[in-house]
Write an enzyme that holds these catalytic residues in place. Structure first.
Site, PDB file in Angstrom:
ATOM      1  CB  CYS A   1     -11.200  11.889  -7.449  1.00 20.14           C
ATOM      2  SG  CYS A   1     -11.443  11.495  -6.084  1.00 20.14           S
TER       3      CYS A   1
ATOM      4  NE  ARG B   1       0.322   5.222  13.419  1.00 23.29           N
ATOM      5  CZ  ARG B   1      -0.132   5.447  12.061  1.00 23.29           C
ATOM      6  NH1 ARG B   1      -1.223   5.123  11.810  1.00 23.29           N
ATOM      7  NH2 ARG B   1       0.705   6.222  11.405  1.00 23.29           N
TER       8      ARG B   1
ATOM      9  NE  ARG C   1      -7.556   3.351   3.577  1.00 23.86           N
ATOM     10  CZ  ARG C   1      -7.853   2.449   4.665  1.00 23.86           C
ATOM     11  NH1 ARG C   1      -9.076   2.038   5.023  1.00 23.86           N
ATOM     12  NH2 ARG C   1      -6.684   2.415   5.666  1.00 23.86           N
ATOM     13  NE  ARG C   2      -6.812   2.490   8.633  1.00 22.77           N
ATOM     14  CZ  ARG C   2      -5.396   2.237   8.934  1.00 22.77           C
ATOM     15  NH1 ARG C   2      -4.714   3.235   9.435  1.00 22.77           N
ATOM     16  NH2 ARG C   2      -4.933   1.155   8.436  1.00 22.77           N
TER      17      ARG C   2
ATOM     18  CE  LYS D   1      -0.922   0.435   5.027  1.00 25.88           C
ATOM     19  NZ  LYS D   1      -1.938   0.582   6.037  1.00 25.88           N
ATOM     20  CG  ASP D   2       3.847   1.914   2.576  1.00 29.82           C
ATOM     21  OD1 ASP D   2       3.031   2.632   3.038  1.00 29.82           O
ATOM     22  OD2 ASP D   2       4.610   1.546   3.662  1.00 29.82           O
TER      23      ASP D   2
ATOM     24  NE  ARG E   1       3.368   9.920   9.562  1.00 29.86           N
ATOM     25  CZ  ARG E   1       4.470  10.218   9.057  1.00 29.86           C
ATOM     26  NH1 ARG E   1       4.949  11.536   8.705  1.00 29.86           N
ATOM     27  NH2 ARG E   1       5.461   9.472   8.982  1.00 29.86           N
TER      28      ARG E   1
END
Length: 325
Positions: free
Chosen positions: A250, A163, A135-136, A84-85, A157
């Site tokens: 977009c 986290r 997105r989340r 995903k990176d 971050r």
């Protein structure tokens, strides 16, 4: 036996605990395949040292470019990335040699007192949920709205320890992380809820790893290809194609997941779902498509593009620029 067949293979990895864990797993698989030692070469990327939000520093490529530079310079033989990176455009000089079987692609909630999302949203005070991902944010806010509630998404971050620390210190009620990362470092027991994909679609490629080497190193690319999982590759190719097509029209947060539909242990079809929305959750465009499992990269790309076109027709392009966090 010549020197190159006995010298250790150099695997480039980010320095984080998660990157080291997943690179270590790949290193062991490559050792077993080749009979050669594999040494991890730790590389610091801009994304690891910058404290700015990912949106500010340029998104996906910030964790990847230093590893790719090392590959092209011959300082390492291959690199492991969280898929995903990776930016959606693949450089001509580098081969995406293998995409191994994917971990659980879902997002998870780690909340105080073992609470679920519904329970957090239902409390009398507004729940504060940390995530660095627009997105989340979009999907969590939309979920709360569906429940007739409101939450506050707080941009954060940092590594997994940092986290989760926001929750244990009481600064936040919960954080949302990727299930795969927690599994790879042995911390799945801390999850209070796995977020079903009907509620929150993951990032394109989430849970999958990418193993990359120089295009000029054909023997290594051929060896690494033995770690490739064709179903995972088809799924993430469709997801990333959707992302690439939406990025053109977009800049809003995008979630996507391709999953295989199985009937009596036989894979029959692939379903691709996509979502794009404003971070406040007020506007989401969600669509899906189902078709035969792609038998080539081109078919997987076409599936992603077709769904993206349908989403743009439904107004996804109108969400452009809705990045206010």
């Amino acid at each position: 036996m010549n020197d190159t067949s006995t010298r250790p293979l150099r695997l480039g990895t980010r320095r984080s605990k998660l990157a080291m864990a997943q690179s270590g797993q790949v290193a062991e698989a490559v050792r077993q395949l080749t009979g050669r030692p594999v040494e991890l070469v730790e590389i610091t990327t801009y994304g690891d040292v910058s404290r700015e939000s990912l949106a500010q520093i340029g998104g996906t490529g910030v964790f990847v470019s230093a590893l790719r530079d090392a590959l092209l310079a011959g300082e390492i033989d291959f690199a492991v990335h969280s898929l995903k990176d990776l930016p959606t455009a693949q450089p001509d000089e580098l081969a995406l040699a293998a995409i191994p079987p994917r971990e659980d692609p879902r997002d998870v909630l780690i909340a105080r007192d073992g609470l679920t999302f519904d329970a957090l949203a239902a409390q009398s005070t507004v729940a504060r949920i940390g995530t660095g991902s627009p997105r989340r944010m979009a999907q969590l806010n939309a979920w709360a709205r569906e429940l007739g509630k409101e939450i506050e998404t707080v941009p954060i971050r940092g590594n997994i320890d940092t986290r989760i620390g926001y929750v244990t210190s009481g600064e936040l009620d919960a954080v949302v992380l990727a299930a795969a990362g927690l599994a790879r470092i042995g911390r799945s027991a801390e999850v209070t809820q796995f977020l079903e994909t009907d509620a929150v679609l993951p990032a394109p490629g989430q849970g999958a790893l990418a193993i990359e080497c120089a295009m000029t190193n054909a023997p290594l690319a051929a060896t690494l290809a033995e770690l490739d999982d064709p179903f995972t590759r088809a799924a993430v190719t469709a997801e990333r194609s959707l992302l690439a097509a939406l990025e053109a029209g977009c800049s809003a947060p995008v979630g996507a997941l391709a999953d295989l539909l199985v009937d009596e242990q036989v894979v029959t079809e692939m379903r691709l779902r996509g979502v794009v929305g404003t971070t406040d959750g007020k506007t989401l465009v969600q669509l899906s498509t189902t078709g035969p499992v792609p038998s080539s990269s081109e078919e997987a790309v076409a599936m992603g593009r077709e769904l993206a076109a349908a989403m743009l027709d439904k107004g996804a392009a109108g969400l452009m620029g809705e990045r206010a966090l």
